[in-house]
Design a protein around this motif. Sequence first.
Motif, mmCIF file in Angstrom:
data_model
loop_
_atom_site.group_PDB
_atom_site.id
_atom_site.type_symbol
_atom_site.label_atom_id
_atom_site.label_comp_id
_atom_site.label_asym_id
_atom_site.label_seq_id
_atom_site.Cartn_x
_atom_site.Cartn_y
_atom_site.Cartn_z
ATOM 1 N N PRO A 77 0.806 -1.264 0.054
ATOM 2 C CA PRO A 77 0.109 -0.051 0.090
ATOM 3 C C PRO A 77 0.900 1.414 -0.107
ATOM 4 N N TYR A 78 0.225 2.228 -0.724
ATOM 5 C CA TYR A 78 1.067 3.405 -0.864
ATOM 6 C C TYR A 78 0.347 4.496 -0.115
ATOM 7 N N PHE A 79 0.706 5.402 0.664
ATOM 8 C CA PHE A 79 0.220 6.503 1.264
ATOM 9 C C PHE A 79 0.738 7.783 0.668
ATOM 10 N N PHE A 80 -0.076 8.680 0.658
ATOM 11 C CA PHE A 80 0.537 10.016 0.159
ATOM 12 C C PHE A 80 -0.627 10.969 0.552
ATOM 13 N N LYS A 81 -0.225 12.273 0.460
ATOM 14 C CA LYS A 81 -1.319 13.295 0.866
ATOM 15 C C LYS A 81 -1.327 14.434 0.037
ATOM 16 N N ILE A 82 -2.541 14.599 -0.450
ATOM 17 C CA ILE A 82 -2.642 15.921 -1.293
ATOM 18 C C ILE A 82 -3.991 16.634 -0.886
ATOM 19 N N ALA A 83 -4.289 17.664 -1.237
ATOM 20 C CA ALA A 83 -5.382 18.761 -0.875
ATOM 21 C C ALA A 83 -5.913 18.357 0.774
ATOM 22 N N ASN A 84 -4.776 18.325 1.655
ATOM 23 C CA ASN A 84 -4.941 18.339 3.229
ATOM 24 C C ASN A 84 -5.644 16.929 3.200
ATOM 25 N N THR A 85 -5.593 15.957 2.503
ATOM 26 C CA THR A 85 -6.346 14.667 2.525
ATOM 27 C C THR A 85 -5.193 13.436 2.542
ATOM 28 N N LYS A 86 -5.383 12.441 3.489
ATOM 29 C CA LYS A 86 -4.430 11.453 3.373
ATOM 30 C C LYS A 86 -5.081 10.177 2.581
ATOM 31 N N PHE A 87 -4.270 9.878 1.726
ATOM 32 C CA PHE A 87 -4.797 8.710 0.817
ATOM 33 C C PHE A 87 -3.892 7.454 0.936
#
Length: 174
Positions: A77-87
């Motif tokens: 699984p790959y975690f990243f953050k954009i638009a103040n949102t954790k994916f």
Amino acid sequence: MKIGIISDTHSKVKKAEKALNILVRDGAEFIVHAGDIVELETLELLRDCGLKYVAVYGNNDAHLAQYHGDFNLVQEPYFFKIANTKFKLMHLPFYMSPDADVVIFGHTHTFDSDFKGNTLFLNSGEVCARSKSISEWAMLEVSKREFFVTHYTKANNSDNINQKQFKYKREHNE
């Protein structure tokens, strides 16, 4: 922010191109491919669409590892953050824990948009139209208080694009 999501393109490069073109036309600012990319040409489409993107390896993508350094390919699984949102991004739906605001997955070839306990679980369905006679993809619009999901479908041998929208209220912790 609008995030275009595709998955399970397999060998259908033209279908992938059509989905990407529509997402870009409709204002996508970032693209996510949830695996089973299969074709180098699809990676080239992602790279050349003019937007930032991330693509996760699917169970049919081992042969693409030789291009890892040339494209933004990640392992699950790959975690990243954009638009103040954790994916959390993955292909196989094995890590379905609510440890992100949005969990994006593929593999099942079935569209799924489910909001549980302030986590959105989202599968854009199959672009390749292998399991059914439609190609499908999604757009996720992230705002401070809501997620808007647009599910796109295009029947084979048709130029008509259908859209269905879903809206979810969210608690946003900054």
